[in-house]
Design a protein around this motif. Structure first.
Motif, PDB file in Angstrom:
ATOM      1  N   GLY A  63      -4.248 -14.969  21.057  1.00 31.14           N
ATOM      2  CA  GLY A  63      -3.840 -14.843  22.461  1.00 31.14           C
ATOM      3  C   GLY A  63      -2.803 -13.765  22.643  1.00 31.14           C
ATOM      4  N   LEU A  64      -1.828 -13.723  21.774  1.00 30.89           N
ATOM      5  CA  LEU A  64      -0.859 -12.627  21.737  1.00 30.89           C
ATOM      6  C   LEU A  64      -1.323 -11.606  20.700  1.00 30.89           C
ATOM      7  CD1 LEU A  64       2.507 -14.636  21.764  1.00 30.89           C
ATOM      8  CD2 LEU A  64       1.356 -13.560  23.705  1.00 30.89           C
ATOM      9  N   TRP A  65      -0.903 -10.345  20.919  1.00 28.47           N
ATOM     10  CA  TRP A  65      -1.307  -9.268  20.023  1.00 28.47           C
ATOM     11  C   TRP A  65      -0.091  -8.469  19.577  1.00 28.47           C
ATOM     12  CZ3 TRP A  65      -6.333  -8.032  18.432  1.00 28.47           C
ATOM     13  CH2 TRP A  65      -7.349  -8.786  19.036  1.00 28.47           C
ATOM     14  N   LEU A  66      -0.130  -8.024  18.323  1.00 29.56           N
ATOM     15  CA  LEU A  66       0.843  -7.056  17.818  1.00 29.56           C
ATOM     16  C   LEU A  66       0.132  -5.724  17.615  1.00 29.56           C
ATOM     17  CD1 LEU A  66       3.102  -8.532  14.967  1.00 29.56           C
ATOM     18  CD2 LEU A  66       3.740  -8.019  17.324  1.00 29.56           C
ATOM     19  N   THR A  67       0.738  -4.659  18.107  1.00 26.28           N
ATOM     20  CA  THR A  67       0.230  -3.313  17.858  1.00 26.28           C
ATOM     21  C   THR A  67       1.268  -2.538  17.059  1.00 26.28           C
ATOM     22  OG1 THR A  67      -0.989  -3.327  19.946  1.00 26.28           O
ATOM     23  CG2 THR A  67      -0.629  -1.190  18.906  1.00 26.28           C
ATOM     24  N   ALA A  68       0.863  -1.975  15.935  1.00 27.88           N
ATOM     25  CA  ALA A  68       1.772  -1.212  15.077  1.00 27.88           C
ATOM     26  C   ALA A  68       1.976   0.183  15.643  1.00 27.88           C
ATOM     27  CB  ALA A  68       1.219  -1.132  13.662  1.00 27.88           C
ATOM     28  N   LEU A  69       3.232   0.565  15.806  1.00 31.75           N
ATOM     29  CA  LEU A  69       3.588   1.906  16.274  1.00 31.75           C
ATOM     30  C   LEU A  69       4.399   2.595  15.181  1.00 31.75           C
ATOM     31  CD1 LEU A  69       4.844   1.017  19.889  1.00 31.75           C
ATOM     32  CD2 LEU A  69       2.530   1.672  19.195  1.00 31.75           C
ATOM     33  N   LEU A  79       4.620  -3.660  18.960  1.00 31.44           N
ATOM     34  CA  LEU A  79       4.524  -3.955  20.388  1.00 31.44           C
ATOM     35  C   LEU A  79       3.819  -5.297  20.554  1.00 31.44           C
ATOM     36  CD1 LEU A  79       4.909  -2.973  23.338  1.00 31.44           C
ATOM     37  CD2 LEU A  79       2.606  -1.978  23.168  1.00 31.44           C
ATOM     38  N   LEU A  80       4.491  -6.247  21.189  1.00 31.34           N
ATOM     39  CA  LEU A  80       3.936  -7.572  21.444  1.00 31.34           C
ATOM     40  C   LEU A  80       3.324  -7.583  22.834  1.00 31.34           C
ATOM     41  CD1 LEU A  80       3.667 -10.573  20.483  1.00 31.34           C
ATOM     42  CD2 LEU A  80       5.813 -10.999  21.720  1.00 31.34           C
ATOM     43  N   SER A  81       2.040  -7.957  22.916  1.00 26.32           N
ATOM     44  CA  SER A  81       1.342  -7.985  24.199  1.00 26.32           C
ATOM     45  C   SER A  81       0.746  -9.361  24.433  1.00 26.32           C
ATOM     46  CB  SER A  81       0.217  -6.939  24.227  1.00 26.32           C
ATOM     47  OG  SER A  81       0.731  -5.635  24.036  1.00 26.32           O
ATOM     48  N   ASP A  82       0.763  -9.765  25.690  1.00 25.32           N
ATOM     49  CA  ASP A  82       0.123 -10.997  26.133  1.00 25.32           C
ATOM     50  C   ASP A  82      -1.150 -10.570  26.859  1.00 25.32           C
ATOM     51  OD1 ASP A  82      -0.607 -13.450  27.024  1.00 25.32           O
ATOM     52  OD2 ASP A  82       1.203 -13.853  28.201  1.00 25.32           O
ATOM     53  N   GLY A  83      -2.255 -10.599  26.138  1.00 23.38           N
ATOM     54  CA  GLY A  83      -3.474 -10.002  26.669  1.00 23.38           C
ATOM     55  C   GLY A  83      -3.301  -8.498  26.736  1.00 23.38           C
ATOM     56  N   ALA A  84      -3.499  -7.938  27.941  1.00 24.42           N
ATOM     57  CA  ALA A  84      -3.332  -6.495  28.116  1.00 24.42           C
ATOM     58  C   ALA A  84      -1.932  -6.135  28.571  1.00 24.42           C
ATOM     59  CB  ALA A  84      -4.362  -5.984  29.138  1.00 24.42           C
ATOM     60  N   ARG A  85      -1.066  -7.111  28.742  1.00 23.36           N
ATOM     61  CA  ARG A  85       0.271  -6.867  29.302  1.00 23.36           C
ATOM     62  C   ARG A  85       1.316  -6.732  28.201  1.00 23.36           C
ATOM     63  NH1 ARG A  85       4.498 -10.238  30.897  1.00 23.36           N
ATOM     64  NH2 ARG A  85       3.277 -12.058  30.256  1.00 23.36           N
ATOM     65  N   PRO A  86       1.930  -5.559  28.027  1.00 24.49           N
ATOM     66  CA  PRO A  86       3.020  -5.430  27.062  1.00 24.49           C
ATOM     67  C   PRO A  86       4.202  -6.303  27.465  1.00 24.49           C
ATOM     68  CG  PRO A  86       2.226  -3.276  27.773  1.00 24.49           C
ATOM     69  CD  PRO A  86       1.637  -4.284  28.706  1.00 24.49           C
ATOM     70  N   VAL A  87       4.766  -6.982  26.499  1.00 22.99           N
ATOM     71  CA  VAL A  87       5.895  -7.884  26.763  1.00 22.99           C
ATOM     72  C   VAL A  87       7.185  -7.310  26.197  1.00 22.99           C
ATOM     73  CG1 VAL A  87       6.837 -10.182  26.339  1.00 22.99           C
ATOM     74  CG2 VAL A  87       4.385  -9.897  26.784  1.00 22.99           C
ATOM     75  N   GLY A  88       7.153  -6.935  24.942  1.00 25.17           N
ATOM     76  CA  GLY A  88       8.348  -6.403  24.291  1.00 25.17           C
ATOM     77  C   GLY A  88       7.975  -5.682  23.021  1.00 25.17           C
ATOM     78  N   VAL A  89       8.943  -4.986  22.457  1.00 23.54           N
ATOM     79  CA  VAL A  89       8.686  -4.222  21.241  1.00 23.54           C
ATOM     80  C   VAL A  89       9.797  -4.508  20.234  1.00 23.54           C
ATOM     81  CG1 VAL A  89       9.817  -2.151  22.207  1.00 23.54           C
ATOM     82  CG2 VAL A  89       8.218  -1.918  20.285  1.00 23.54           C
ATOM     83  N   GLY A 132       2.138 -20.271  21.018  1.00 23.10           N
ATOM     84  CA  GLY A 132       1.488 -21.107  22.014  1.00 23.10           C
ATOM     85  C   GLY A 132       0.475 -22.085  21.475  1.00 23.10           C
ATOM     86  N   ASP A 133       0.270 -22.077  20.159  1.00 20.68           N
ATOM     87  CA  ASP A 133      -0.717 -22.986  19.562  1.00 20.68           C
ATOM     88  C   ASP A 133      -0.104 -23.826  18.441  1.00 20.68           C
ATOM     89  OD1 ASP A 133      -0.271 -21.066  17.653  1.00 20.68           O
ATOM     90  OD2 ASP A 133      -2.366 -20.475  17.410  1.00 20.68           O
ATOM     91  N   GLY A 134       1.229 -23.925  18.462  1.00 25.33           N
ATOM     92  CA  GLY A 134       1.927 -24.644  17.399  1.00 25.33           C
ATOM     93  C   GLY A 134       2.326 -23.751  16.242  1.00 25.33           C
ATOM     94  N   GLY A 135       1.877 -22.507  16.283  1.00 26.62           N
ATOM     95  CA  GLY A 135       2.227 -21.555  15.239  1.00 26.62           C
ATOM     96  C   GLY A 135       3.289 -20.587  15.702  1.00 26.62           C
ATOM     97  N   ALA A 136       3.813 -19.817  14.769  1.00 27.12           N
ATOM     98  CA  ALA A 136       4.889 -18.879  15.085  1.00 27.12           C
ATOM     99  C   ALA A 136       4.753 -17.619  14.268  1.00 27.12           C
ATOM    100  CB  ALA A 136       6.253 -19.511  14.831  1.00 27.12           C
ATOM    101  N   LEU A 137       5.260 -16.547  14.845  1.00 25.69           N
ATOM    102  CA  LEU A 137       5.455 -15.255  14.174  1.00 25.69           C
ATOM    103  C   LEU A 137       6.945 -15.077  13.934  1.00 25.69           C
ATOM    104  CD1 LEU A 137       4.838 -12.149  13.493  1.00 25.69           C
ATOM    105  CD2 LEU A 137       5.188 -11.773  15.955  1.00 25.69           C
ATOM    106  N   VAL A 138       7.305 -14.614  12.746  1.00 24.02           N
ATOM    107  CA  VAL A 138       8.692 -14.256  12.449  1.00 24.02           C
ATOM    108  C   VAL A 138       8.738 -12.767  12.141  1.00 24.02           C
ATOM    109  CG1 VAL A 138      10.701 -14.654  10.973  1.00 24.02           C
ATOM    110  CG2 VAL A 138       9.185 -16.548  11.524  1.00 24.02           C
ATOM    111  N   VAL A 139       9.674 -12.065  12.760  1.00 25.12           N
ATOM    112  CA  VAL A 139       9.824 -10.625  12.556  1.00 25.12           C
ATOM    113  C   VAL A 139      11.144 -10.353  11.847  1.00 25.12           C
ATOM    114  CG1 VAL A 139       9.921  -8.353  13.651  1.00 25.12           C
ATOM    115  CG2 VAL A 139       8.476 -10.149  14.621  1.00 25.12           C
ATOM    116  N   ASP A 140      11.083  -9.613  10.751  1.00 26.99           N
ATOM    117  CA  ASP A 140      12.246  -9.208   9.957  1.00 26.99           C
ATOM    118  C   ASP A 140      13.114 -10.379   9.512  1.00 26.99           C
ATOM    119  OD1 ASP A 140      11.566  -6.536   9.941  1.00 26.99           O
ATOM    120  OD2 ASP A 140      12.799  -6.019  11.672  1.00 26.99           O
ATOM    121  N   PRO A 141      12.507 -11.382   8.853  1.00 28.21           N
ATOM    122  CA  PRO A 141      13.311 -12.513   8.378  1.00 28.21           C
ATOM    123  C   PRO A 141      14.142 -12.145   7.159  1.00 28.21           C
ATOM    124  CG  PRO A 141      11.077 -12.722   7.570  1.00 28.21           C
ATOM    125  CD  PRO A 141      11.084 -11.522   8.489  1.00 28.21           C
TER     126      PRO A 141
END
Length: 465
Positions: free
Chosen positions: A112-118, A131-141, A33-42
């Protein structure tokens, strides 16, 4: 290049999935959301990732690896080098390159978005889900090789002696994930086509609620029954899997991306010298071209989605490789698929292809192509598919040796006229080339597979092992 699709999610934060159909894996690009990106398992082959980021106008700022992958080399080190991306991964993985090591419960602020390690061990010891969260709201894992659509990833890649203990860890990990909110999206790495185990035809993404309703492993409450089911028949996997996890722990070498994708043109005398020194010739042309004429002793591995898997499985890890390709085949596609699994010993390609070989007056070999309704009853039928495929239906009386085991077993087979079968013909051509290299004669390949034979003849297939 990998296919790019948008992963399903109930949220607008849902990532873009970059799918490698050949390896059966997905990596994910998340717009922060700020012009940046996260990549998971590239993967190391970052062409699909970069294309998706460029199209979205994003700069890659973070990389997360769920586990030490065995089926491909991670692109995390490359993204850190090229893009300055921050790498996050399990602290328990003891990676030897710069990264932020995370323990269970650790959080990463993505802006703004958060990753939580499980901690979700099972597929590997150090496995994390994110776990990807938008504020306090879990979005996906991002579940990596833990919970996958309709199943869970295999637990025997660290050796059969570890498989049961890891399966018990997988049982606990799936239960932990199943307690997330039902509308939480599930974004696995492994999917259909992965040798890390996924049901054929399974969708790439899901939700926790859908998995609770449909995943048979989540319906098993008894740990012992879960372990028995998960370990039941995971099937064979390529032997190069045993090397890649350690390379990923140390960190794959950084590639010169401008130079990678090229093949050095080798004249005929140099190809002959390389072969005399132990190099393998890999013929990547379509089956029909290979069957018509090829260099004796070359290994047929048609350039298609599954090319890398069979290159790593059929060609020894310590030998140089010379390529024979068709004019319309992209060398960059070939090379990137190879380096994705750590094959960097491509010394070059035969300049001007097979035409140069024949122009030099050198001999060629051929194999027959047989239509489903034209099989000679006097030929031995050799089926080289996986165990589960063979058991589901094969030509009556067929001998069965998996393609991945054929190089080991070819010398034990009697040299007799043989028709080789698989699902479509590509693996059968590879098997015929291995048999030819081992000294077998009078070889032919079935065009199509057992289902085509049954349709052409009106006869029933045999089932069972």
């Amino acid at each position: 290049m990998s296919d790019t699709t948008t992963a399903g999610s109930a949220s607008t934060v849902g990532p873009t999935a970059i799918v490698d159909e050949g390896l059966g894996n997905s990596c994910y690009l998340v717009d922060l959301g700020d012009g940046g990106a996260l990549v998971v398992d590239p993967p190391r082959d970052l062409r699909g990732v970069r294309a998706a980021a460029h199209e979205a106008g994003l700069r890659i700022r973070f990389v997360a690896d769920t586990h030490l992958h065995a089926d491909f080399l991670s692109g995390a080190v490359q993204l850190a080098h090229d893009d300055g991306a921050s790498v996050v991964a399990s602290a328990a993985g003891c990676r030897e390159f710069a990264h932020v090591g995370l323990d269970d419960g650790a959080e990463v602020d993505l802006g703004g978005l958060w990753l939580t390690a499980l901690a979700t061990p099972g597929h590997t010891d150090e496995h994390l889900s994110f776990l990807l969260s938008d504020g306090a709201r879990p979005v996906g894992v991002f579940t990596g090789g833990s919970l996958i659509v309709g199943s869970a990833a295999r637990t025997d890649l660290l050796g059969p002696e570890r498989a049961e203990d890891l399966a018990r860890s997988q049982f606990a990990s799936l239960r932990r994930l199943s307690r997330l909110q039902a509308d939480t999206a599930v974004w696995p790495t492994h999917g259909a086509g992965s040798f890390c185990s996924a049901p054929p035809g399974a969708e790439r993404t899901s939700t926790i609620g859908r998995e609770l309703a449909t995943n048979p492993l989540l319906a098993i409450d008894d740990e012992d029954r879960f372990v028995e089911r998960l370990l039941g028949s995971p099937g064979s996997y390529p032997h190069y899997f045993a090397r890649l996890a350690e390379i990923n722990r140390r960190g794959p070498s950084v590639l010169d991306t401008a130079a990678t994708g090229r093949l050095t043109a080798l004249p005929v005398p140099e190809v002959r010298r390389q072969c005399a020194d132990g190099a393998f010739i890999v013929d990547v042309r379509p089956v029909s071209d290979y069957a018509r004429a090829h260099i004796p002793g070359s290994i047929s591995i048609p350039l298609r989605a599954q090319f890398a898997t069979w290159l790593g499985w059929l060609v020894p890890a310590d030998v140089p490789v010379v390529v024979v390709r068709g004019d319309d085949q992209d060398p960059a596609d070939l090379v990137w698929r190879a380096v994705n699994i750590g094959v960097e010993r491509l010394v070059g390609e035969l300049h001007e292809g097979l035409a140069a070989w024949t122009a030099a007056g050198l001999p060629t070999a051929s194999v027959g192509l047989v239509r489903p309704g034209e099989i000679d009853a006097n030929r031995r039928v050799l089926d080289v598919r996986q165990d589960a495929e063979f058991a589901a239906g094969h030509l009556p009386g067929a001998l069965h040796v998996e393609l991945g085991a054929l190089a080991r077993d070819a010398g034990d087979l009697i040299d007799t006229p043989t028709l080789v079968t698989c699902g479509h013909g590509e693996r059968a051509a590879g098997a015929a080339s291995i048999l030819e290299r081992a000294g077998h004669h009078d070889l032919a390949v079935l065009v199509g597979g057992p289902a085509d034979w049954a349709e052409a003849t009106g006869r029933e297939l045999e089932t069972g092992s």
